[in-house]
Design a protein around this motif. Structure first.
Motif, short mmCIF file in Angstrom:
data_model
loop_
_atom_site.label_atom_id
_atom_site.label_comp_id
_atom_site.label_asym_id
_atom_site.label_seq_id
_atom_site.Cartn_x
_atom_site.Cartn_y
_atom_site.Cartn_z
N CYS A 161 0.81 -1.23 0.00
CA CYS A 161 0.00 0.00 0.00
C CYS A 161 0.84 1.28 0.00
N ASN A 162 2.16 1.13 0.04
CA ASN A 162 3.05 2.29 0.02
C ASN A 162 2.89 3.16 1.27
N THR A 163 2.77 2.49 2.42
CA THR A 163 2.70 3.21 3.70
C THR A 163 3.91 2.87 4.59
N MET A 164 4.96 2.29 4.01
CA MET A 164 6.05 1.76 4.82
C MET A 164 7.10 2.84 5.09
N ALA A 165 7.98 2.52 6.03
CA ALA A 165 9.17 3.33 6.28
C ALA A 165 10.27 2.86 5.33
N PRO A 166 11.16 3.78 4.91
CA PRO A 166 11.21 5.20 5.23
C PRO A 166 10.37 6.07 4.30
N ASP A 167 9.70 5.44 3.33
CA ASP A 167 9.00 6.23 2.30
C ASP A 167 7.91 7.12 2.88
N GLU A 168 7.14 6.58 3.82
CA GLU A 168 6.03 7.37 4.37
C GLU A 168 6.56 8.64 5.04
N GLY A 169 7.64 8.51 5.83
CA GLY A 169 8.23 9.68 6.46
C GLY A 169 8.86 10.63 5.46
N ASN A 170 9.50 10.08 4.43
CA ASN A 170 10.11 10.93 3.41
C ASN A 170 9.06 11.68 2.61
N MET A 171 7.94 11.04 2.31
CA MET A 171 6.86 11.73 1.61
C MET A 171 6.31 12.87 2.46
N PHE A 172 6.16 12.62 3.74
CA PHE A 172 5.66 13.66 4.64
C PHE A 172 6.61 14.86 4.65
N LEU A 173 7.90 14.59 4.76
CA LEU A 173 8.89 15.66 4.80
C LEU A 173 8.90 16.46 3.49
N LEU A 174 8.93 15.77 2.36
CA LEU A 174 8.96 16.47 1.07
C LEU A 174 7.67 17.25 0.84
N GLY A 175 6.54 16.69 1.28
CA GLY A 175 5.28 17.41 1.13
C GLY A 175 5.24 18.69 1.93
N ARG A 176 5.90 18.68 3.09
CA ARG A 176 5.92 19.86 3.96
C ARG A 176 7.00 20.86 3.56
N SER A 177 8.14 20.39 3.06
CA SER A 177 9.31 21.25 2.95
C SER A 177 9.90 21.38 1.56
N GLY A 178 9.49 20.56 0.61
CA GLY A 178 10.08 20.62 -0.72
C GLY A 178 9.54 21.76 -1.55
N SER A 179 10.35 22.24 -2.50
CA SER A 179 9.89 23.25 -3.46
C SER A 179 8.97 22.58 -4.47
N ALA A 180 8.29 23.37 -5.28
CA ALA A 180 7.41 22.81 -6.30
C ALA A 180 8.19 21.91 -7.25
N GLU A 181 9.38 22.36 -7.63
CA GLU A 181 10.20 21.57 -8.54
C GLU A 181 10.66 20.27 -7.88
N GLN A 182 11.04 20.35 -6.62
CA GLN A 182 11.49 19.16 -5.90
C GLN A 182 10.35 18.16 -5.72
N LYS A 183 9.15 18.67 -5.46
CA LYS A 183 8.00 17.77 -5.32
C LYS A 183 7.70 17.05 -6.62
N ALA A 184 7.75 17.77 -7.73
CA ALA A 184 7.46 17.16 -9.03
C ALA A 184 8.49 16.08 -9.37
N ARG A 185 9.74 16.34 -9.04
CA ARG A 185 10.82 15.42 -9.43
C ARG A 185 10.98 14.26 -8.47
N PHE A 186 10.89 14.54 -7.15
CA PHE A 186 11.21 13.51 -6.16
C PHE A 186 10.00 12.96 -5.41
N LEU A 187 9.00 13.79 -5.16
CA LEU A 187 7.86 13.34 -4.36
C LEU A 187 6.84 12.56 -5.18
N GLU A 188 6.51 13.05 -6.36
CA GLU A 188 5.44 12.41 -7.14
C GLU A 188 5.72 10.93 -7.44
#
Length: 389
Positions: A89-116
């Motif tokens: 389900c893609n709720t595991m560590a460390p991805d879940e925590g990394n997604m949370f961090l990028l969603g809160r702190s990443g730039s728009a460009e960083q979200k498009a490249r790394f978060l999506e």
């Protein structure tokens, strides 16, 4: 707390539970589950089925917004009903925590490249912070970090060693933490990269996380300046943003698998006879299962309490430390009792009870050992007491 879970979140969580119990659980005996976690082939297969069931990354809404922490707890506990549930389900560590961090702190460009790619489940990630103890590097004390980042034109050059890096083997996205002249920094990197060498994948007590846990050498890694998360020196602040929710989501997931182990132990005790009656009718067995039920309920309440603190806007550091200690210790007791109730069967791999015991033993160390959290809490207690004296 249950009144704070919306109908939308309940529907998602209930759909996750059906998916995990009916589709994921049969994969627990799949030969592609190895000592270093499920294979990449198995991860892809499980995630394909999760997409078909509309339970991929269920804690993030279709519009990209996260459910509240209390709602996330409802959903992640359901995904944790199998050790493979969070993987699927893609709720595991460390991805879940990394997604949370990028969603809160990443730039728009960083979200498009790394978060999506992480949210879609097409990519996995790794968080590079812990360093080898034999070299005096950072562990529970991040201020001991020796990995260095030096600015060279419009690039940062990073050198250092990391260890216990979960999921590095096979990851597509990395968050590398390093010291600089300005203080700690975080960098987003594409993986694999020839400058990030996996020296070995460690043989550890747990086996649920894809890619296992690796020892890493970072040798002259060049990272463009626009791939720094935030500004130079903000690394520890970003670590704090990630820390409390990540600790809590560990508790959520493992609560699910502990609940499942209790179900298996109850089923066994209610069918196995010895000395003229069912095992559950023997006080020594029945009391262990009753104590498990108490520990599970207390853990659930601690999780919801910490989630409410985060949802109210607090940093949740104290609450997450207390919850991580309480829940990890309680769930280990649950796992230990389930093994004991099931006797010889409990130490075999015929059920997931044996794996739970191993996974939760590691949980008492991951994201800060129990003793470190107690020490930190004691310092806060002392500070508050002296302040009021």
């Amino acid at each position: 707390m249950s009144q704070s879970v919306s109908n939308e979140a309940r529907e998602v969580g209930d759909r996750v539970e059906v998916f995990v119990r009916t589709i994921v659980v049969p994969y627990e005996k799949d030969l592609r589950c190895g000592s270093h976690g499920p294979s990449e082939e198995l991860v892809r297969e499980l995630r394909q089925k999760a997409r078909a069931a509309d339970v991929m990354t269920p804690h993030i809404r279709k519009d990209g917004e996260h459910f509240s922490q209390i709602e996330t707890a409802y959903i992640l506990k359901k995904s944790g009903l199998s050790p493979l549930g969070p993987v699927a389900c893609n709720t595991m560590a460390p991805d879940e925590g990394n997604m949370f961090l990028l969603g809160r702190s990443g730039s728009a460009e960083q979200k498009a490249r790394f978060l999506e790619p992480l949210v879609s489940g097409e990519a996995r990630s790794a968080f590079f912070m812990t360093e080898p103890w034999s070299e005096g590097g950072a562990g529970s004390d991040p201020s001991m970090m020796k990995t260095q980042a030096v600015l060279d034109g419009n690039h940062w050059v990073i050198n250092g060693r990391k260890t216990y890096i979960t999921g590095a083997m096979g990851a597509k996205v990395g968050i590398v933490m390093a010291n600089s002249a300005h203080g700690a920094c975080m960098f987003l990197v594409d993986l694999p990269d020839p400058a990030i060498r996996i020296d070995r994948v460690l043989d550890t007590i747990d086996s649920s996380m894809p890619g296992g846990h690796s020892e890493i050498t970072i040798d002259n890694l060049r990272v463009p300046a626009d791939q720094m998360l935030g500004e130079p020196g903000q690394g520890f602040r970003f670590a704090q943003i990630r820390l409390a929710p990540a600790r809590l989501s560990h508790c959520m997931r493992w609560h699910g698998v502990a609940t499942r182990a209790q179900e298996i132990a109850i089923d066994y005790a209610c069918r196995r006879e010895a000395f003229g009656k069912l095992l559950i009718d023997h006080e020594g067995v029945g009391f262990m299962l009753a104590e498990n039920q108490i520990d599970l309920k207390q853990s659930e309440l601690m999780i919801d309490w910490c989630a409410a603190a985060l949802d109210s806007g607090g940093d949740g550091n104290i609450e997450s430390s207390m919850t991580k200690v309480s829940v990890s210790e309680a769930l280990f007791r649950v796992a230990d009792r389930c093994v004991q109730v099931m006797g010889a069967l409990g130490v075999t791999q015929d059920t997931i009870v044996e794996q739970l015991f191993r996974e939760v033993r590691a949980f008492r160390i991951y994201d800060g050992p129990t003793e470190v959290h107690k020490w930190s809490l004691a310092k806060k207690i002392k500070k508050q007491a002296l302040k009021g004296a």
